[in-house]
Design a protein around this motif. Structure first.
Motif, PDB file in Angstrom:
ATOM      1  N   ASN A  41      91.908  79.386  49.602  1.00  7.71           N
ATOM      2  CA  ASN A  41      91.403  79.914  50.884  1.00  7.71           C
ATOM      3  C   ASN A  41      90.220  79.138  51.440  1.00  7.71           C
ATOM      4  N   THR A  42      89.802  78.080  50.770  1.00 12.36           N
ATOM      5  CA  THR A  42      88.662  77.300  51.241  1.00 12.36           C
ATOM      6  C   THR A  42      89.029  76.516  52.494  1.00 12.36           C
ATOM      7  N   LYS A  43      88.180  76.610  53.509  1.00 10.10           N
ATOM      8  CA  LYS A  43      88.401  75.918  54.779  1.00 10.10           C
ATOM      9  C   LYS A  43      87.523  74.667  54.843  1.00 10.10           C
ATOM     10  N   VAL A  44      88.097  73.561  55.290  1.00 14.07           N
ATOM     11  CA  VAL A  44      87.354  72.309  55.376  1.00 14.07           C
ATOM     12  C   VAL A  44      87.674  71.580  56.677  1.00 14.07           C
ATOM     13  N   LYS A  45      86.919  70.540  56.899  1.00 13.74           N
ATOM     14  CA  LYS A  45      87.147  69.636  58.027  1.00 13.74           C
ATOM     15  C   LYS A  45      87.086  68.209  57.509  1.00 13.74           C
ATOM     16  N   PHE A  46      88.086  67.406  57.844  1.00 14.23           N
ATOM     17  CA  PHE A  46      88.082  65.972  57.562  1.00 14.23           C
ATOM     18  C   PHE A  46      87.923  65.226  58.880  1.00 14.23           C
ATOM     19  N   SER A  47      87.248  64.087  58.844  1.00 17.77           N
ATOM     20  CA  SER A  47      87.012  63.310  60.062  1.00 17.77           C
ATOM     21  C   SER A  47      87.202  61.823  59.788  1.00 17.77           C
ATOM     22  N   LEU A  48      87.756  61.135  60.762  1.00 15.52           N
ATOM     23  CA  LEU A  48      87.882  59.684  60.695  1.00 15.52           C
ATOM     24  C   LEU A  48      86.525  59.057  60.984  1.00 15.52           C
ATOM     25  N   ILE A  49      86.120  58.093  60.158  1.00 14.01           N
ATOM     26  CA  ILE A  49      84.829  57.416  60.319  1.00 14.01           C
ATOM     27  C   ILE A  49      85.062  55.915  60.265  1.00 14.01           C
ATOM     28  N   ASN A  50      84.739  55.225  61.351  1.00 19.42           N
ATOM     29  CA  ASN A  50      84.849  53.769  61.393  1.00 19.42           C
ATOM     30  C   ASN A  50      83.482  53.178  61.100  1.00 19.42           C
ATOM     31  N   ARG A  51      83.322  52.672  59.854  1.00 19.37           N
ATOM     32  CA  ARG A  51      82.030  52.094  59.483  1.00 19.37           C
ATOM     33  C   ARG A  51      81.869  50.674  60.020  1.00 19.37           C
ATOM     34  N   THR A  52      82.970  50.074  60.519  1.00 17.37           N
ATOM     35  CA  THR A  52      82.892  48.746  61.139  1.00 17.37           C
ATOM     36  C   THR A  52      82.764  48.949  62.645  1.00 17.37           C
ATOM     37  N   LYS A  53      81.556  49.236  63.093  1.00 21.93           N
ATOM     38  CA  LYS A  53      81.328  49.592  64.497  1.00 21.93           C
ATOM     39  C   LYS A  53      81.668  48.456  65.455  1.00 21.93           C
ATOM     40  N   SER A  54      81.698  47.228  64.921  1.00 23.02           N
ATOM     41  CA  SER A  54      82.006  46.081  65.780  1.00 23.02           C
ATOM     42  C   SER A  54      83.461  46.063  66.219  1.00 23.02           C
ATOM     43  N   VAL A  55      84.290  46.901  65.599  1.00 27.05           N
ATOM     44  CA  VAL A  55      85.704  46.996  65.981  1.00 27.05           C
ATOM     45  C   VAL A  55      85.877  48.222  66.876  1.00 27.05           C
ATOM     46  N   PRO A  56      86.037  48.020  68.195  1.00 27.08           N
ATOM     47  CA  PRO A  56      86.149  49.148  69.135  1.00 27.08           C
ATOM     48  C   PRO A  56      87.570  49.701  69.167  1.00 27.08           C
ATOM     49  N   LEU A  57      87.898  50.540  68.220  1.00 25.44           N
ATOM     50  CA  LEU A  57      89.280  50.969  68.032  1.00 25.44           C
ATOM     51  C   LEU A  57      89.902  51.572  69.280  1.00 25.44           C
ATOM     52  N   ALA A  58      89.120  52.338  70.028  1.00 23.07           N
ATOM     53  CA  ALA A  58      89.680  53.017  71.206  1.00 23.07           C
ATOM     54  C   ALA A  58      90.033  52.037  72.322  1.00 23.07           C
ATOM     55  N   LYS A 387      91.033  40.721  60.686  1.00 22.34           N
ATOM     56  CA  LYS A 387      90.064  40.967  59.623  1.00 22.34           C
ATOM     57  C   LYS A 387      90.016  42.462  59.317  1.00 22.34           C
ATOM     58  N   SER A 388      90.043  42.798  58.037  1.00 26.02           N
ATOM     59  CA  SER A 388      90.054  44.200  57.637  1.00 26.02           C
ATOM     60  C   SER A 388      88.743  44.876  58.023  1.00 26.02           C
ATOM     61  N   MET A 389      88.824  46.189  58.202  1.00 27.19           N
ATOM     62  CA  MET A 389      87.632  46.957  58.575  1.00 27.19           C
ATOM     63  C   MET A 389      87.426  48.091  57.577  1.00 27.19           C
ATOM     64  N   SER A 390      86.225  48.640  57.575  1.00 26.04           N
ATOM     65  CA  SER A 390      85.905  49.742  56.678  1.00 26.04           C
ATOM     66  C   SER A 390      86.117  51.049  57.427  1.00 26.04           C
ATOM     67  N   LEU A 391      87.316  51.587  57.281  1.00 23.96           N
ATOM     68  CA  LEU A 391      87.711  52.826  57.953  1.00 23.96           C
ATOM     69  C   LEU A 391      87.979  53.873  56.884  1.00 23.96           C
ATOM     70  N   VAL A 392      87.332  55.036  57.001  1.00 24.12           N
ATOM     71  CA  VAL A 392      87.511  56.092  56.018  1.00 24.12           C
ATOM     72  C   VAL A 392      87.822  57.410  56.723  1.00 24.12           C
ATOM     73  N   CYS A 393      88.368  58.337  55.971  1.00 23.56           N
ATOM     74  CA  CYS A 393      88.601  59.696  56.461  1.00 23.56           C
ATOM     75  C   CYS A 393      88.024  60.626  55.404  1.00 23.56           C
ATOM     76  N   LYS A 394      86.867  61.220  55.693  1.00 26.90           N
ATOM     77  CA  LYS A 394      86.115  61.975  54.706  1.00 26.90           C
ATOM     78  C   LYS A 394      86.025  63.446  55.080  1.00 26.90           C
ATOM     79  N   VAL A 395      85.865  64.281  54.056  1.00 24.60           N
ATOM     80  CA  VAL A 395      85.568  65.679  54.312  1.00 24.60           C
ATOM     81  C   VAL A 395      84.155  65.754  54.896  1.00 24.60           C
TER      82      VAL A 395
END
Length: 439
Positions: A41-58, A387-395
């Motif tokens: 029953n534990t509720k959580v939130k996960f979020s995408l985090i782009n640590r390579t800010k120089s890559v403008p994904l949007a 070039k690869s980027m540091s993209l994570v999806c964390k709680v």
């Protein structure tokens, strides 16, 4: 497989980025089963985090394409054949790793809804709901975003330019295979153990399969498996994985006192051990600093099979573990240290040579630098796009409370600044060293 032709001619129907719910990392299933049993029953939130800010994904990835891929992933269900394989296969030498109760739950499982918007030049992508369900989004979300970026880089390239791109990438990877073969002659096949950990930041599904098969062919018994469950099933290799930072992050976020926060990491280990027994007892100590974790660890932790130092320099991390084991009266030659943080061919060679006679084994979890190393491969002037980027999806939240990860490398810290400061006060900064994050 003609990957270049398939990429050039691909359509959504033939090549969706995530084509099965089994296209995930093995540790996700292991954690999900325990979470369902202990924290349904534990509720959580996960979020995408782009640590390579120089890559403008949007600005690189179409929001419409992203939504199409996310929506398609939500239509997927586990097939009967996949569930039969999970229920009947042997993992880590253990029969029936996945219990009937969990298999029945998977039978009707669907990825939950998502929340997507654009802020500046980055996407904000959140997933909220029951912990077991929301956690399942991490790997597909990362795979989708990374492959959409790669597809964007190849859009406009000709059939032959793409062919050259893959030819060079194959040659680059095979050069690494040859270096591993030479390493085998230096230290022996038994001292070289390499598995694929590259799902989350891969160039693409098809390329990951090619990389796995190249290692199977190229290094033989030194290739021990893959974290990707779908590929493991299809090519008949071991599915590799234990657990991840989300467990201590949620446990700690739910703690009410400083003392409970410190104890939370060890409660994770106790719960994990009770649930899975001895075979999966690998410590992941760096959520709030490895040095402090080891110094405060209860005596039972030293009895575990090994460690996965995930954010320290691998040499420093393994040496610290070896010295700690000796202080605890344990024999390092009976333990393992799984190295998986940004490993490349140079660090693989260095660590295997250095530690093959100092600790029982140093299995390598080879990630981004295996499945997404296209730097210098493009025949046109768009190398930066590969070039690869540091993209994570964390709680990021647990029951409405902020979730924090400090790491041995403060550059990797996630969470609100005031909460990060509070966690640093509680856990300290012992052994933490800041350095650039590449992957």
């Amino acid at each position: 497989m003609d990957i270049a032709g398939r990429v050039y001619n691909h359509t959504f129907k033939i090549d969706p980025i995530v084509r099965t719910l089994l296209d995930t990392d093995f540790y996700k299933l292991l954690m999900q089963q325990m979470i369902l049993d202990l924290h349904p029953n534990t509720k959580v939130k996960f979020s995408l985090i782009n640590r390579t800010k120089s890559v403008p994904l949007a600005k690189i990835v179409s929001e419409q394409e992203l939504r199409e891929q996310l929506d398609y992933a939500r239509t997927l269900r586990f097939t009967n054949s996949e569930l039969i394989w999970l229920a009947g296969n042997t993992f880590y030498g253990q029969d029936q790793m996945f219990m009937p109760k969990y298999i029945d739950w998977l039978r009707n499982f669907q990825l939950p809804e998502y929340d997507l918007r654009v802020e500046g030049d980055q996407f904000v992508l959140d997933f909220e709901g029951d912990w077991a369900s929301v956690s399942a989004w991490e790997i597909p979300a990362l795979s989708i975003m990374n492959e959409l970026r790669a597809r964007s880089a190849m859009r406009g390239m000709s059939r032959f330019e793409i062919d050259v791109l893959y030819a060079r990438a194959k040659a680059k990877l095979w050069n690494k295979v040859e270096r591993i073969r030479f390493l085998q002659t230096q230290v022996g096949d038994d001292a070289v153990k390499i598995s694929d950990f590259g799902t989350r930041r891969r160039h693409g599904f098809l390329w990951q399969r090619w990389a796995i098969e190249a290692l199977m062919e190229g290094i033989g018994s030194s290739f021990t498996g893959t974290s990707n469950v779908k590929h493991a099933m299809d090519v008949g290799v071991e599915a590799i994985g234990t657990n991840a930072h989300e467990l201590p992050m949620v446990y700690t976020a739910l703690a009410n006192t400083d003392e409970e926060m410190i104890a939370a990491q060890y409660q994770v280990l106790s719960d994990w051990s009770d649930f899975y027994g001895e075979r999966l007892r690998v410590i992941l100590p760096d959520a709030y600093g490895t040095t402090g974790f080891l110094r405060r660890a209860p005596e039972f932790v030293a009895k575990w099979k090994g460690i996965r130092p995930d954010s320290k320099d691998p040499v420093e991390g393994v040496n610290e573990y070896i010295e700690w084991l000796k202080l605890k009266g344990e024999n390092p030659m009976e333990k393992i240290a799984i190295l998986s943080d940004g490993m490349d061919i140079d660090s693989i060679e260095k660590c295997v040579k250095l530690f093959h006679d100092k600790i029982g084994a140093t299995p390598i979890g080879w990630g981004t630098n295996l499945t997404n190393d296209f730097a210098g491969c493009s025949p046109i002037d768009n190398d930066a796009d590969f070039k690869s980027m540091s993209l994570v999806c964390k709680v990021t939240e647990a029951e409405g409370r902020p979730a924090v990860k400090l790491s041995d490398n403060p550059t990797k810290a996630t969470g609100p600044k005031d909460e990060v400061a509070r966690y640093l006060r509680v856990f300290g900064t012992e052994g933490m060293v800041e350095h650039a994050v590449k992957v």
